[in-house]
Design a protein around this motif. Structure first.
Motif, mmCIF file in Angstrom:
data_model
loop_
_atom_site.group_PDB
_atom_site.id
_atom_site.type_symbol
_atom_site.label_atom_id
_atom_site.label_comp_id
_atom_site.label_asym_id
_atom_site.label_seq_id
_atom_site.Cartn_x
_atom_site.Cartn_y
_atom_site.Cartn_z
ATOM 1 N N MET A 277 5.105 -2.293 11.139
ATOM 2 C CA MET A 277 4.723 -3.697 11.109
ATOM 3 C C MET A 277 3.866 -4.021 9.894
ATOM 4 O O MET A 277 3.502 -5.176 9.672
ATOM 5 C CB MET A 277 3.956 -4.070 12.385
ATOM 6 N N GLY A 278 3.525 -3.007 9.093
ATOM 7 C CA GLY A 278 2.665 -3.210 7.942
ATOM 8 C C GLY A 278 1.214 -2.924 8.275
ATOM 9 O O GLY A 278 0.890 -2.394 9.333
ATOM 10 N N GLY A 279 0.334 -3.271 7.370
ATOM 11 C CA GLY A 279 -1.087 -2.991 7.560
ATOM 12 C C GLY A 279 -1.554 -1.903 6.625
ATOM 13 O O GLY A 279 -0.844 -1.476 5.710
ATOM 14 N N ALA A 280 -2.760 -1.423 6.878
ATOM 15 C CA ALA A 280 -3.367 -0.422 6.002
ATOM 16 C C ALA A 280 -2.671 0.925 6.159
ATOM 17 O O ALA A 280 -2.263 1.309 7.258
ATOM 18 C CB ALA A 280 -4.854 -0.281 6.320
ATOM 19 N N THR A 281 -2.539 1.630 5.052
ATOM 20 C CA THR A 281 -2.025 2.995 5.102
ATOM 21 C C THR A 281 -3.174 3.940 5.442
ATOM 22 O O THR A 281 -4.338 3.672 5.140
ATOM 23 C CB THR A 281 -1.404 3.408 3.759
ATOM 24 N N GLY B 256 0.789 -1.226 0.000
ATOM 25 C CA GLY B 256 0.000 0.000 0.000
ATOM 26 C C GLY B 256 0.815 1.266 0.000
ATOM 27 O O GLY B 256 0.259 2.357 0.123
ATOM 28 N N THR B 257 2.149 1.141 -0.133
ATOM 29 C CA THR B 257 3.007 2.335 -0.108
ATOM 30 C C THR B 257 3.656 2.584 -1.463
ATOM 31 O O THR B 257 4.674 3.263 -1.542
ATOM 32 C CB THR B 257 4.096 2.190 0.964
ATOM 33 N N LYS C 93 0.472 7.718 6.339
ATOM 34 C CA LYS C 93 1.282 7.061 7.353
ATOM 35 C C LYS C 93 1.007 5.564 7.299
ATOM 36 O O LYS C 93 -0.040 5.124 6.840
ATOM 37 C CB LYS C 93 0.993 7.603 8.751
ATOM 38 N N VAL C 94 1.992 4.767 7.794
ATOM 39 C CA VAL C 94 1.852 3.327 7.847
ATOM 40 C C VAL C 94 2.672 2.809 9.019
ATOM 41 O O VAL C 94 3.724 3.370 9.349
ATOM 42 C CB VAL C 94 2.309 2.670 6.522
#
Length: 740
Positions: free
Chosen positions: A258-262, A228-229, A254-255
């Protein structure tokens, strides 16, 4: 390789997961079994000094577990300090015993200076001290006891470094990250977490892949891409190192590491840097068309607000850093959008405090815990001692590091420093200082057009395709004309002021441009004959910034865009009356489109019936076409962002640049008063270089090739997969530029 780096970095330190030391004097990071450095010794010194002053341990406990629990959960009993304890000593103790290593005193030498000042000032400085006769009989010697404790502490400080801790020399290592680092970033493409254990970088995960954020811990061999980046630019860490702010697709995001949704936080069409403050706010420069000044938004989301207006003739505020303790924001200020060796480093106290120019002659300034400012000047990283409390330079600048990649026309640099003193940077030359111009065709094949490098931008072909106008920066920017057949470059403007945005008249006899001739900071419209005869003639007089965009084919109208203080960037039309014999006279400009959204870059179609432009109405720049002079609605051409609209003169095609620096093309058809556009297609896989918010390419009148600066390995580092880590960098700065 990464594993070699980690081993070398921990040869003389405590390994992560191993607890060593005497329990009451352990630092929090040591008690947790984390990797430690010299700041652990500063914690232990604070414990000893506290014990000498109070007569009790800072973190007592019957067992080791009790001591560790106290260290991890409680502050020392500050009420145990004698009332006569000087405020400066109290402050020194709190700084030595700060749980967060980044907020702790960074060097024991600083403690020596504090103690020497206290001892030298103790006999004379009695202001605020409690008179000895006012103390209980058993405590009248406390002030002298404090002085004695300080004297013993000073002996420890003076003796320990000489006996146990020889000066640390900088350890510099080249690291292969396993992915090409994207040097097309506006700001630094590789950064360090505040604790110096994580490298975050913008890298290309594989051939043909889109650059994205990746994180790599220094004790691991592989980097982890963050989904997502894609298209990330100018990353920066949160103070706790758990989040990364970045820019992508015209947005501030921002993100989690550890990862995940932006998470999208706001608009930023062409960012010029961001910084995450200790109070949870992010300061950033969104870039044009929104603003070249600083804005602030909560890291949790919300509406962004402008911080400070541009003043004193400045045209940009960029590359901010949030100073420790919430003291303010350090940023680069400039009166020139294309030259930053003469820029100014400014500190502005939050939220509306005074503005202080702290250094002139550099850009991308960063304050470091060693008490130094580092900044870029002509491709070299300089360091100068700096007093954070008084906001002033206290010594002479010295070169700290050569061969740090930077961008001379954006004021950015490819380096970052962790709070603990580790430096990461990309080695290479300064970019943006001069590049050749190439031809590029639909297959992405490039051939030299003009091989001599120049600091050029804003290309425009003459109507016959034999000449190419451009702005070139040599201290200031001037308009030049390149004659292709003769390979000659001729300066058109030569006043000691900036001139930009050349636009040919339909007959090729004149070039309109924007210049600051009448004012040091406001661009208005002028034109001048291309044969070199006669002087430039002023076309408009306004307090607003104005830039030309396109001449109507009949030569009677000039489309331009103007920055209105109420509605932002508007599309305007300047009517022209007369002819060459009797002379031309500019009429009164009229607004063509003045919505609250930013409209820029107008471009007339070859038949003059349509006007293409970019608008920010969707939250990012897109290309639209509307009938001229109207009436009629608009047709959106681009999808996914678009800038620099360009019409073909040989086919029904309109071109534009994408936010990731590709060229797209869309076919169109006209039936009566109806304009229809086809789905945009990628014109070429090749990308172009765009260092400024000006047109970086132009289509030749034959409709088959562009004059452009293609993205080539030669425009950056030949070592794109590597970064350089320098350990003990703050110690090196203290050696070469001692701070008071």
């Amino acid at each position: 390789m990464p594993q070699r780096i980690f081993r070398l970095a921990t040869v003389s330190g405590t390994h992560e997961g191993v607890i060593l030391g005497t329990a009451p004097y352990m630092s929090p990071e040591q008690a947790r079994g984390q990797t430690v450095d010299k700041r652990t010794d500063i914690w232990a010194f604070g414990c000893v000094l506290y014990e000498m002053v109070t007569g009790r341990m800072a973190f007592p406990g019957k067992t080791v577990s009790d001591c560790i629990a106290a260290i991890l959960e409680r502050d020392p009993d500050w009420t145990a300090l004698p009332k006569a304890t000087p405020p400066d000593l109290r402050r020194l103790l709190r700084r030595c015993l700060a749980r967060d290593p980044t907020r702790r005193l960074q060097a024991i030498g600083d403690a020596r200076v504090e103690i020497e000042d206290l001892l030298s000032g103790a006999p004379e400085d009695s202001a605020g001290a409690v008179p000895s006769h006012a103390l209980p009989s058993g405590r009248r010697t406390v002030p002298w006891a404090v002085a004695g404790a300080l004297a013993v502490a000073l002996i420890l400080v003076l003796w320990t470094p000489r006996q146990l801790s020889p000066p640390l020399m900088p350890l510099q290592l080249s690291v292969e990250l396993g992915a090409s680092v994207s040097i097309a970033n506006s700001g630094a493409a590789a950064i360090l977490s505040p604790d110096g254990t994580v490298v975050a970088f913008v890298g290309q995960p594989g051939p043909g892949g889109s650059p994205q954020l990746q994180v790599q811990r220094l004790n691991q061999l592989q980097a982890t891409p963050l989904s997502g980046t894609e298209g990330a630019d100018s990353p920066f860490f949160s103070p706790d190192g758990q989040w990364i702010g970045f820019f992508a697709a015209g947005k501030l995001k921002k993100v989690s590491i550890m990862g995940g949704a932006t998470v999208t936080l706001g608009d930023a069409p062409r960012n010029r840097g961001g910084a995450w403050g200790e109070d949870g706010t992010i300061v950033f420069t969104p870039g044009p068309p929104l603003d070249l000044g600083l804005r602030r938004v909560s890291s949790a989301g919300g509406k962004a607000e402008a911080l400070w207006p541009l003043v004193d003739g400045e045209v940009t505020q960029r590359w901010p850093q949030a100073l420790p303790g919430g003291k303010g924001v350090l940023y680069t200020s400039s009166r020139d959008l294309d030259a930053y060796d003469d820029a100014t480093l400014v500190v502005q106290r939050l939220p509306t405090g005074p503005r202080t120019a702290v250094l002139r002659g550099g850009s991308h300034g960063r304050y470091l815990p060693s008490g130094h400012l580092v900044y870029m000047h002509k491709g070299t990283l300089f360091a100068v001692p700096f007093d954070l409390d008084r906001l002033e330079v206290t010594g002479q600048p010295v070169p700290a590091l050569d061969n740090v990649m930077s961008n001379a026309t954006m004021g950015s640099a490819q380096f970052a420093v962790s709070a603990g003193g580790t430096l990461v940077y990309l080695a290479g030359r300064s970019t943006g200082a001069g590049i050749p111009i190439h031809w590029m065709d639909r297959q992405g094949t490039t051939t030299p057009l003009r091989v001599t490098p120049a600091n050029w931008f804003d290309l425009h072909f003459s109507p016959d395709g034999r000449r190419l106008a451009m702005a070139i920066v040599e201290g200031i920017s001037d308009i030049w004309v390149y004659e292709l057949a003769r390979d000659t470059l001729t300066r058109l403007t030569s006043d000691p002021v900036n001139a930009v945005a050349p636009v040919w008249t339909p007959d090729g006899r004149r070039i309109a441009f924007a210049s600051t001739r009448a004012d040091t900071s406001t661009f208005n419209l002028y034109w001048q004959r291309t044969d070199g005869t006669g002087d430039a003639q002023r076309l408009t007089e306004s307090k607003n910034q104005q830039y030309p965009g396109s001449w109507h084919p009949n030569g009677s109208w000039l489309a331009f865009y103007e920055q209105n203080p109420t509605t932002g960037w508007d599309l305007m039309i300047l009517p022209m009356e007369g002819e060459d014999v009797s002379g031309w006279r500019p009429g009164k400009p009229v607004a063509l489109l003045n919505s609250p959204d930013a409209e820029q870059g107008p471009s007339f179609s070859p038949d003059g019936r349509w006007l293409a432009y970019s608008s920010f109405e969707t939250g990012r720049n897109e290309i639209y076409v509307r009938p001229f002079p109207g009436p009629g609605g608009k047709t959106q051409i681009s999808s996914g962002g678009g800038v620099f609209s360009t019409w073909s003169r040989t086919k029904h095609e309109i071109f534009y640049g994408t936010l990731d620096k590709h060229i797209m093309v869309a076919g169109y058809s006209v039936e009566g008063d109806s304009f229809g556009a086809e789905k945009p297609q990628l014109w070429s896989e090749a990308r172009y270089v765009a260092d400024r918010p000006w047109r970086p390419f132009d289509l030749h009148p034959d409709g088959e090739r562009f004059a452009i600066a293609p993205e080539l390995p030669a425009t950056g580092s030949t070592n794109q997969g590597k970064v350089v880590l320098t350990f003990n960098f703050l110690d090196e700065l203290r050696r070469i530029a001692p701070a008071r």
